[in-house]
Design a protein around this motif. Structure first.
Motif, PDB file in Angstrom:
ATOM      1  N   LYS A   1       3.596   1.760  -1.632  1.00 20.63           N
ATOM      2  CA  LYS A   1       3.845   2.023  -3.001  1.00 20.63           C
ATOM      3  C   LYS A   1       2.874   2.600  -3.569  1.00 20.63           C
ATOM      4  O   LYS A   1       2.948   3.483  -4.661  1.00 20.63           O
ATOM      5  N   LYS A   2       1.676   2.349  -3.391  1.00 24.24           N
ATOM      6  CA  LYS A   2       0.449   2.915  -4.175  1.00 24.24           C
ATOM      7  C   LYS A   2       0.096   4.155  -3.465  1.00 24.24           C
ATOM      8  O   LYS A   2      -0.243   5.232  -4.309  1.00 24.24           O
TER       9      LYS A   2
ATOM     10  N   ASN B   1       0.928  -1.397   0.086  1.00 21.78           N
ATOM     11  CA  ASN B   1       0.126  -0.141   0.089  1.00 21.78           C
ATOM     12  C   ASN B   1       0.825   1.250   0.095  1.00 21.78           C
ATOM     13  O   ASN B   1       0.444   2.359  -0.401  1.00 21.78           O
TER      14      ASN B   1
END
Length: 312
Positions: free
Chosen positions: A235-236, A233
């Motif tokens: 990374k997002k 998450n």
């Protein structure tokens, strides 16, 4: 260079040491205006065995009636830090300074001094008649708090679909959000379809309504809080909205404790702060290394935000 008001915080804590040790560095990017008496800074430097910078600009329009007592909670130091903060607000409101950076205060000392507000953010909200948004973090991750300094038992009572939608829209405007933001739910597993509470459905509906008003998908959720900060998450998402203070700040401080800062949003002025407390247990102890990175980052954010409006 921009002038930045520095609210000195509780003089019995680590704030003065941070200010003294960081002065030369921050003077390269701004003109710091310390809202305190020169005598207080000189006293701190003497206790710490530090050289007193010759170009420290100290301003204080309130009476000096307090002495440094390392690590002590006192109404005198609480009142002093409160008066420093109020003057720093006025300096920034009147555009004498371009932004405000606060060093840490002690909430119990404020209470003992008769201050009704619980911390900087509440004072700012009351002073400007606005709902200030507390956002903490660093370049890698920012966490905004839907509720901040309230008891845990009151959090679920505060979950209201319209209020959350308003909060999300205000947050998006305040940081000029142009990347996806993860919105956390409240209950374990976001309630598992109502088995453990139904607040999360209102959060999800508020996310949908906010995106409709914005005419684009900026907010995503509700995400289960226990997995929201997973490596995948993170990374997002770089921005997160937490419904409750500790749920959002525990992972942030575990990952970026010495780097993160506190930013007050949705106000007529820009205020940033260190993301740590007064450190009474280590205050004025020469054998203990005091980290200054959070303060440096708070000053840099304030300077950059004023010169680069689309930074955040």
């Amino acid at each position: 260079m921009p002038k930045i008001a520095i609210s000195i915080g509780d003089i019995n804590g680590i704030g003065l040491e941070i200010a003294l040790k960081s002065h030369n560095a921050i003077s390269q990017i701004c003109e710091p205006v310390y809202v305190t008496h020169l005598e207080i800074v000189e006293s701190a430097a003497k206790i710490l065995g530090l050289s007193m910078p010759k170009d420290m600009k100290c301003v204080a329009d309130f009476e000096l009636c307090v002495d440094i007592q390392p690590g002590v909670v006192s109404k005198e130091s609480g009142l002093y830090s409160y008066k420093s903060f109020l003057q720093a607000i006025k300096l920034t409101e009147s555009r004498i300074t371009q932004a405000l950076v606060t060093l840490p205060i002690h909430k119990k000392a404020w209470q003992e001094a008769g201050v009704k507000s619980i911390g900087h953010t509440q004072v700012l909200s009351q002073y400007f008649g606005a709902d200030s948004i507390m956002m903490l973090g660093c370049e890698e991750m920012f966490v905004a708090l839907y509720t901040d300094h309230i008891p845990l038992r009151k959090v679920s009572q505060s979950i209201n679909q319209d209020s959350i939608k308003t909060f999300l829209l205000s947050f998006a405007g305040a940081v000029r959000l142009n990347e996806p933001c993860c919105v956390l739910g409240l209950n374990p597993h976001c309630g598992d379809g109502g088995l453990m509470g139904d607040e999360d459905k209102y959060i999800t509906q508020a996310v949908c309504e906010a995106n409709m008003v914005l005419n684009r998908e900026l907010f995503f959720g509700a995400y289960p809080p226990d997995s929201a900060f997973s490596p995948l998450n993170r990374k997002k998402f770089r921005y997160f909205v937490s419904q409750y203070h500790d749920v959002g700040l525990a992972p942030l401080k575990a990952l970026y404790f010495e780097q993160s800062i506190n930013v007050s949003l949705n106000l007529p002025i820009l205020r940033t702060s260190v993301d740590h407390g007064v450190g009474f247990d280590v205050a004025y102890k020469k054998s203990v290394k005091i980290h200054t990175q959070s303060y440096m980052n708070a000053v840099k954010y304030a300077v950059d935000r004023k010169s680069k409006p689309l930074l955040a």
